[in-house]
Design an enzyme around this catalytic site. Structure first.
Site, short mmCIF file in Angstrom:
data_model
loop_
_atom_site.label_atom_id
_atom_site.label_comp_id
_atom_site.label_asym_id
_atom_site.label_seq_id
_atom_site.Cartn_x
_atom_site.Cartn_y
_atom_site.Cartn_z
CG ASP A 36 -2.33 -1.08 1.05
OD1 ASP A 36 -2.34 -1.28 0.28
OD2 ASP A 36 -2.57 -1.38 2.35
CE LYS A 57 -8.38 4.59 -3.00
NZ LYS A 57 -8.61 3.27 -2.09
CG MET A 170 -8.38 7.04 7.08
SD MET A 170 -9.29 5.71 6.23
CE MET A 170 -9.54 4.85 8.27
#
Ligand code: SAM
Length: 258
Positions: A36, A57, A170
């Site tokens: 990741d 991402k 987050m």
């Protein structure tokens, strides 16, 4: 027929030394590593012969959907290969590690997990902020700021009513909303810290209170990946600095007297 193996490995919060020995051994045994964005590239050096596939991402990079990652794991594992799925922090803390294991197991793939040091505890610790401390906090919440529906978790409002330390991952895009929930509970003066890129060379911290933190975060340009810590334990960081400062001051005075 050999069904291969999936090992989901926690890479730790960013500092390469914070992976576990068991995690390193899994990497050394890997045929394929799927990793990741929050995983340090340095860790890939433990798997020199493995095929390495970036599935995270990152700006300007192709972004894999979760279903594609699941398919890739099963595809490689059913060739009889050992797939290591390397994830930031701990794979079972907002890491989808459990989902990937379930998917692979449904195809007869042997599955295993190597826990990692979660950013939820280690990033505050890297700034001398303990999540519990006698007299300051008896428990802690670890909450996501962004649920599957891209909304703030309802648990934040519940946590704001408690005396616990609240650690939010987050949550940067919902910082205003989060602070508002604490203000509603009369918690304007509760200390807050935001730590960005914790345990890495790019680590950055901003501290304030529920009343001031949104402004300070904007002023200091704090952004993702970051952790928000709300609670009296944030004071511990300053306490340590004050104690060290006083000690040094005393040492200088003693030195001057000699
Ligand atoms: C998808 S979650 C994964 C959490 C991970 N499984 C763990 O246990 O740390 C990603 C979020 O974790 C937090 N995070 C992870 N590593 C971080 C770091 N080094 N510094 C600050 N926040 C971090 C950020 O809130 C980031 O958006």
């Amino acid at each position: 027929m050999h069904r291969g193996k999936l090992t989901v490995v926690g890479a730790g919060p960013g500092d390469v030394d914070l992976i576990t020995l068991k995690g390193v051994k899994a990497l050394q045994n890997a045929d394929v590593v799927l990793y990741d964005a929050l995983v340090s590239n340095e860790l890939l050096e433990y798997a020199p012969k493995a095929e390495k596939i970036f599935v995270g991402k990152r700006k300007g990079c192709y972004s894999y959907q979760q279903a594609q990652i699941n398919d890739l794991i099963v595809e490689r594992a059913t060739l009889g290969l050992h797939v290591v799925r390397l994830k930031g922090g701990d794979p079972f803390v907002f890491g989808r590690g459990a989902e990937e294991m379930e998917h692979a197991a449904a195809f007869g793939v042997e599955v295993d997990v190597v826990p990692g040091i979660s950013s939820s505890l280690s990033v505050p610790a890297s700034q001398n902020i303990p999540v519990t401390k006698r007299g300051a906090a008896e428990s802690f919440w670890v909450i996501t700021g962004t649920t599957k529906e891209h909304k703030l978790s309802n648990d934040v409002a519940l946590a704001a009513k408690s005396n616990a330390t609240v650690v939010i991952l987050m949550g940067m895009s919902k910082l205003g909303e989060i602070m508002q929930l604490f203000k509603k509970e009369g918690r304007e003066d509760t200390p807050v810290a935001i730590i960005q890129n914790g345990t890495t060379e790019h680590e950055k911290i901003g501290t304030g209170t529920v009343a001031s933190m949104e402004y300070k975060a904007r002023e200091q340009q704090l952004s993702n990946p970051a952790i928000i810590v709300i609670g009296e334990v944030v004071h511990h960081r300053q306490n340590i600095l004050d104690i060290q400062h006083r000690y040094q001051h005393q040492e200088i005075k003693l030195h001057e007297k000699v």
